[in-house]
Design a protein around this motif. Structure first.
Motif, PDB file in Angstrom:
ATOM      1  N   ALA A   1       0.130 -10.974  -5.043  1.00 43.06           N
ATOM      2  CA  ALA A   1      -0.847  -9.955  -4.668  1.00 43.06           C
ATOM      3  C   ALA A   1      -0.479  -8.637  -5.329  1.00 43.06           C
ATOM      4  CB  ALA A   1      -0.878  -9.800  -3.150  1.00 43.06           C
ATOM      5  N   HIS A   2      -1.469  -7.774  -5.457  1.00 42.19           N
ATOM      6  CA  HIS A   2      -1.264  -6.462  -6.070  1.00 42.19           C
ATOM      7  C   HIS A   2      -1.608  -5.360  -5.089  1.00 42.19           C
ATOM      8  CE1 HIS A   2      -0.723  -7.635 -10.340  1.00 42.19           C
ATOM      9  NE2 HIS A   2      -1.318  -8.719  -9.912  1.00 42.19           N
ATOM     10  N   VAL A   3      -0.918  -4.241  -5.199  1.00 43.39           N
ATOM     11  CA  VAL A   3      -1.217  -3.055  -4.417  1.00 43.39           C
ATOM     12  C   VAL A   3      -2.251  -2.248  -5.191  1.00 43.39           C
ATOM     13  CG1 VAL A   3      -0.295  -0.898  -3.492  1.00 43.39           C
ATOM     14  CG2 VAL A   3       1.097  -2.979  -3.421  1.00 43.39           C
ATOM     15  N   ASP A   4      -3.368  -1.936  -4.553  1.00 49.18           N
ATOM     16  CA  ASP A   4      -4.393  -1.090  -5.159  1.00 49.18           C
ATOM     17  C   ASP A   4      -4.048   0.359  -4.845  1.00 49.18           C
ATOM     18  OD1 ASP A   4      -6.606   0.292  -6.033  1.00 49.18           O
ATOM     19  OD2 ASP A   4      -8.056  -0.862  -4.851  1.00 49.18           O
ATOM     20  N   VAL A   5      -3.339   1.004  -5.750  1.00 47.52           N
ATOM     21  CA  VAL A   5      -2.861   2.367  -5.498  1.00 47.52           C
ATOM     22  C   VAL A   5      -3.990   3.392  -5.498  1.00 47.52           C
ATOM     23  CG1 VAL A   5      -0.521   1.920  -6.304  1.00 47.52           C
ATOM     24  CG2 VAL A   5      -2.247   2.741  -7.917  1.00 47.52           C
ATOM     25  N   GLY A   6      -5.167   3.006  -5.941  1.00 50.29           N
ATOM     26  CA  GLY A   6      -6.315   3.903  -5.921  1.00 50.29           C
ATOM     27  C   GLY A   6      -7.052   3.894  -4.594  1.00 50.29           C
ATOM     28  N   ASP A   7      -6.648   3.046  -3.678  1.00 51.96           N
ATOM     29  CA  ASP A   7      -7.295   2.902  -2.373  1.00 51.96           C
ATOM     30  C   ASP A   7      -6.316   3.352  -1.287  1.00 51.96           C
ATOM     31  OD1 ASP A   7      -8.386   2.030   0.038  1.00 51.96           O
ATOM     32  OD2 ASP A   7      -8.903   0.035  -0.694  1.00 51.96           O
ATOM     33  N   ALA A   8      -6.552   4.541  -0.737  1.00 44.18           N
ATOM     34  CA  ALA A   8      -5.620   5.120   0.240  1.00 44.18           C
ATOM     35  C   ALA A   8      -5.426   4.214   1.455  1.00 44.18           C
ATOM     36  CB  ALA A   8      -6.105   6.496   0.684  1.00 44.18           C
TER      37      ALA A   8
ATOM     38  N   THR B   1       2.394  -3.099  -9.873  1.00 45.98           N
ATOM     39  CA  THR B   1       1.700  -3.244  -8.598  1.00 45.98           C
ATOM     40  C   THR B   1       1.867  -4.601  -7.932  1.00 45.98           C
ATOM     41  OG1 THR B   1      -0.369  -3.913  -9.686  1.00 45.98           O
ATOM     42  CG2 THR B   1      -0.055  -1.538  -9.238  1.00 45.98           C
ATOM     43  N   ARG B   2       2.513  -5.549  -8.589  1.00 46.03           N
ATOM     44  CA  ARG B   2       2.687  -6.867  -7.961  1.00 46.03           C
ATOM     45  C   ARG B   2       3.659  -6.790  -6.801  1.00 46.03           C
ATOM     46  NH1 ARG B   2       3.422 -11.954 -11.820  1.00 46.03           N
ATOM     47  NH2 ARG B   2       4.777 -12.462 -10.085  1.00 46.03           N
ATOM     48  N   VAL B   3       3.225  -7.324  -5.648  1.00 44.58           N
ATOM     49  CA  VAL B   3       3.991  -7.214  -4.415  1.00 44.58           C
ATOM     50  C   VAL B   3       5.341  -7.919  -4.511  1.00 44.58           C
ATOM     51  CG1 VAL B   3       3.996  -7.811  -1.959  1.00 44.58           C
ATOM     52  CG2 VAL B   3       1.943  -6.874  -3.020  1.00 44.58           C
ATOM     53  N   ASP B   4       5.403  -9.068  -5.165  1.00 49.08           N
ATOM     54  CA  ASP B   4       6.693  -9.769  -5.262  1.00 49.08           C
ATOM     55  C   ASP B   4       7.713  -8.929  -6.022  1.00 49.08           C
ATOM     56  OD1 ASP B   4       5.221 -10.206  -7.645  1.00 49.08           O
ATOM     57  OD2 ASP B   4       6.150 -12.162  -7.987  1.00 49.08           O
ATOM     58  N   ARG B   5       7.274  -8.242  -7.055  1.00 45.40           N
ATOM     59  CA  ARG B   5       8.180  -7.383  -7.833  1.00 45.40           C
ATOM     60  C   ARG B   5       8.569  -6.131  -7.052  1.00 45.40           C
ATOM     61  NH1 ARG B   5       4.904  -8.116 -13.469  1.00 45.40           N
ATOM     62  NH2 ARG B   5       5.510 -10.283 -13.805  1.00 45.40           N
ATOM     63  N   ILE B   6       7.617  -5.581  -6.309  1.00 48.27           N
ATOM     64  CA  ILE B   6       7.911  -4.413  -5.470  1.00 48.27           C
ATOM     65  C   ILE B   6       8.952  -4.781  -4.425  1.00 48.27           C
ATOM     66  CG2 ILE B   6       6.951  -2.866  -3.714  1.00 48.27           C
ATOM     67  CD1 ILE B   6       4.302  -2.971  -5.364  1.00 48.27           C
ATOM     68  N   LYS B   7       8.765  -5.931  -3.761  1.00 45.25           N
ATOM     69  CA  LYS B   7       9.725  -6.361  -2.737  1.00 45.25           C
ATOM     70  C   LYS B   7      11.102  -6.594  -3.341  1.00 45.25           C
ATOM     71  CE  LYS B   7       7.859  -9.901  -0.910  1.00 45.25           C
ATOM     72  NZ  LYS B   7       7.394 -10.994  -0.064  1.00 45.25           N
ATOM     73  N   ASP B   8      11.163  -7.206  -4.518  1.00 44.72           N
ATOM     74  CA  ASP B   8      12.458  -7.406  -5.177  1.00 44.72           C
ATOM     75  C   ASP B   8      13.115  -6.063  -5.467  1.00 44.72           C
ATOM     76  OD1 ASP B   8      12.217 -10.157  -5.144  1.00 44.72           O
ATOM     77  OD2 ASP B   8      11.598 -10.311  -7.240  1.00 44.72           O
ATOM     78  N   TYR B   9      12.355  -5.126  -5.982  1.00 45.59           N
ATOM     79  CA  TYR B   9      12.880  -3.797  -6.306  1.00 45.59           C
ATOM     80  C   TYR B   9      13.384  -3.095  -5.053  1.00 45.59           C
ATOM     81  CZ  TYR B   9      13.037   1.025  -7.922  1.00 45.59           C
ATOM     82  OH  TYR B   9      13.435   2.302  -8.220  1.00 45.59           O
TER      83      TYR B   9
END
Length: 69
Positions: A15-22, A48-56
């Motif tokens: 999944a991706h985070v839509d950073v343009g949508d508050a 914006t990929r959630v798996d990469r964000i969580k890993d980071y």
């Protein structure tokens, strides 16, 4: 359970985070248990990929930047 919560709980989520949508950013910060600034910093570093964000976030990339809830 929101789509964001399910994705946050799925280690293989693409999944991706839509950073343009508050509202979406707010749901993701709640689902991931991080601040807005921590989420945005992670997005800047790994995309914006959630798996990469969580890993980071989990690998110490942002561990010191998260605020206690």
């Amino acid at each position: 359970m929101t789509t964001e919560t399910r994705a946050a709980d799925d280690p293989g989520s693409e999944a991706h985070v839509d950073v343009g949508d508050a509202a979406a950013v707010r749901r993701w910060t709640e689902a991931l248990g991080v601040t807005d600034s921590a989420l945005m910093k992670a997005v800047q570093r790994v995309g914006t990929r959630v798996d990469r964000i969580k890993d980071y976030l989990g690998s110490g990339g942002m561990a010191g930047d998260q605020e206690d809830a």
